[in-house]
Motif scaffolding. Sequence first.
Motif, mmCIF file in Angstrom:
data_model
loop_
_atom_site.group_PDB
_atom_site.id
_atom_site.type_symbol
_atom_site.label_atom_id
_atom_site.label_comp_id
_atom_site.label_asym_id
_atom_site.label_seq_id
_atom_site.Cartn_x
_atom_site.Cartn_y
_atom_site.Cartn_z
ATOM 1 N N LEU A 23 0.488 -1.341 -0.485
ATOM 2 C CA LEU A 23 -0.098 -0.365 -0.233
ATOM 3 C C LEU A 23 0.795 1.320 0.077
ATOM 4 C CD1 LEU A 23 -2.761 -0.790 2.628
ATOM 5 C CD2 LEU A 23 -2.559 -1.384 -0.044
ATOM 6 N N PHE A 24 1.694 0.962 1.234
ATOM 7 C CA PHE A 24 2.827 1.990 0.742
ATOM 8 C C PHE A 24 3.573 2.631 -0.751
ATOM 9 C CE2 PHE A 24 4.061 5.125 4.559
ATOM 10 C CZ PHE A 24 3.143 3.812 5.455
ATOM 11 N N ASP A 28 1.760 7.270 -3.744
ATOM 12 C CA ASP A 28 2.121 8.331 -4.705
ATOM 13 C C ASP A 28 0.941 8.119 -6.099
ATOM 14 O OD1 ASP A 28 3.281 5.593 -6.936
ATOM 15 O OD2 ASP A 28 5.401 6.943 -6.697
ATOM 16 N N GLY A 29 0.259 7.403 -6.380
ATOM 17 C CA GLY A 29 -0.913 7.743 -7.507
ATOM 18 C C GLY A 29 -0.144 6.388 -7.991
ATOM 19 N N ARG A 30 1.113 5.908 -8.712
ATOM 20 C CA ARG A 30 1.222 5.107 -9.409
ATOM 21 C C ARG A 30 0.165 3.583 -9.489
ATOM 22 N NH1 ARG A 30 7.452 4.723 -10.158
ATOM 23 N NH2 ARG A 30 7.314 3.919 -8.249
ATOM 24 N N ALA A 31 0.479 2.799 -10.275
ATOM 25 C CA ALA A 31 0.602 1.891 -10.947
ATOM 26 C C ALA A 31 1.771 0.714 -11.275
ATOM 27 C CB ALA A 31 -0.842 1.400 -11.749
ATOM 28 N N ARG A 73 -3.244 -0.602 -8.155
ATOM 29 C CA ARG A 73 -3.206 1.064 -8.332
ATOM 30 C C ARG A 73 -3.935 0.990 -7.506
ATOM 31 N NH1 ARG A 73 -7.697 3.399 -9.436
ATOM 32 N NH2 ARG A 73 -8.759 1.962 -11.282
ATOM 33 N N GLN A 81 -6.022 8.430 1.788
ATOM 34 C CA GLN A 81 -6.623 9.338 2.877
ATOM 35 C C GLN A 81 -7.054 8.262 3.615
ATOM 36 O OE1 GLN A 81 -10.130 11.454 2.522
ATOM 37 N NE2 GLN A 81 -9.338 12.339 0.834
ATOM 38 N N HIS B 140 -8.870 7.015 -12.621
ATOM 39 C CA HIS B 140 -7.819 6.679 -13.191
ATOM 40 C C HIS B 140 -8.761 5.277 -14.670
ATOM 41 C CE1 HIS B 140 -4.124 6.331 -11.031
ATOM 42 N NE2 HIS B 140 -5.532 7.072 -10.189
ATOM 43 N N ARG B 176 2.587 5.096 -15.509
ATOM 44 C CA ARG B 176 1.806 5.391 -14.737
ATOM 45 C C ARG B 176 0.859 5.585 -14.101
ATOM 46 N NH1 ARG B 176 5.852 -0.001 -12.982
ATOM 47 N NH2 ARG B 176 7.088 -0.117 -14.383
ATOM 48 N N ARG B 177 0.481 6.964 -14.879
ATOM 49 C CA ARG B 177 -0.726 7.927 -14.719
ATOM 50 C C ARG B 177 -1.542 7.735 -15.945
ATOM 51 N NH1 ARG B 177 0.168 10.355 -10.092
ATOM 52 N NH2 ARG B 177 2.045 10.478 -8.634
#
Lengths: 225, 225
Positions: A23-24, A28-31, A73, A81, B140, B176-177
């Motif tokens: 999860l960490f 950053d939102g990347r996959a 992702r 959050q 996404h 990856r975005r």
Amino acid sequence: MQRISAFAETAALMGDPARANMLFALMDGRALTAGELARFAGVTPQTASGHLARLAEAGMIAPAAQGRHRYFRLASSGVAQMVESVMSVAEELSRRPLPVTGPRDAGLRRARTCYDHLAGELAVAIAGRMAERGQLVLGHDGAALTGAGVALLGELGVAEAALDAPCRACLDWSERRPHLAGAPATALYRHFVARSWVRPRQGTRALEVTRAGEAALARWFGIAL
Amino acid sequence: MQRISAFAETAALMGDPARANMLFALMDGRALTAGELARFAGVTPQTASGHLARLAEAGMIAPAAQGRHRYFRLASSGVAQMVESVMSVAEELSRRPLPVTGPRDAGLRRARTCYDHLAGELAVAIAGRMAERGQLVLGHDGAALTGAGVALLGELGVAEAALDAPCRACLDWSERRPHLAGAPATALYRHFVARSWVRPRQGTRALEVTRAGEAALARWFGIAL
DNA sequence: GCAATGCTACGGCGCCGGCCGAAGCATCAT
DNA sequence: ATGATGCTTCGGCCGGCGCCGTAGCATTGC
């Protein structure tokens, strides 16, 4: 019940070290691919695959097949959050707690003395209302009068000297919420007695709230018991 | 590493059903006795005692000894907020997820075509900036131009007809975005080619960004690659 | 076609941790 | 003092789950 079990399952999913690492890595939102996440978590691909399947099944992460890769992702910003908030508490808890004390009885719930200050519904109501009005900063472990609080009690006629002394918060056993203690609370209690707003009863710690007391509570604190 | 393990431990503490029940019982800010919490969690007192010791040890709840009772309360509002946020996600996850797709290669990272639209750093930067500026709502899994976005592309000279059609978000394998796909993205790509802002290279999907293209990106999107 | 790569399914092992019963230690009541 | 109540500690049981090795399937590239 139903929702508590959903809560526990969600928390438990985050509670495994391998999954937490994953999860960490996704924060950053990347996959990332399953293999990358496996390496990041320090487990073999087959172990990671199981973890990812569980996270995806729960809807916490979203898979995206792409040729012979599978990207994952975070499923939503809500998940991010949540991870953030758990992290912040975890960080905070790298420090320490503290204790409190109190008495025990029955029938004294409404109003009584607690050593040298007020307790019971009355005291909890006063502390709560003062906190609401910004006259008091109230924690379970401590309390402090604000400028507005000092002003109120001064106007009310409580000896100014006592108001500079520190407050304590005392856990009220009947209400199970904190009420005010310390020198200012003692002065306040004495003031209540001097004005006959409360009247001590013989042989007990219970206090009787007088008619004048009810009027004063309404006027100064906006409280109707 | 250190913080991730703290995170996992914190989450794991919430992840047990009995402890989760206890935390929920404490969510209103009251302090409850060990026995009450045991009953609430549906376990024997000795089991509850163990759970409470662990929660207190971690600093998530705070004990208050009182005669032969021990009261426990949440240690801070931060803990309550964390429980709240996990609960909200757990609630949300009582619904479902979804998939995406994409290609694979190397050396085309900067700018390329993805079927009939732009991809690579360029496309991700455009989508990101438009989202930042409120011209695009970007998920996404989906995307939509806002009024401001339609206005921008219209002003830029993209055929209006295409802007009414729906967008898609396409997961960019190199970045990856997500970047923009769908009819509006196709129209935008054609516009880039027509104005010679990008120039397709022979036998590859890579795109060369021209000087005019760089100027246009800076002017219309505020992007400096 | 075949081999290489990425991921998943299955089976078995080992350990952590949640559970309770029994016992011990406080506090409170009579 | 004696008993009752509330809580904790200890010891042992057992189920769940995290781990990996092996094997199988899909995609890619030669």
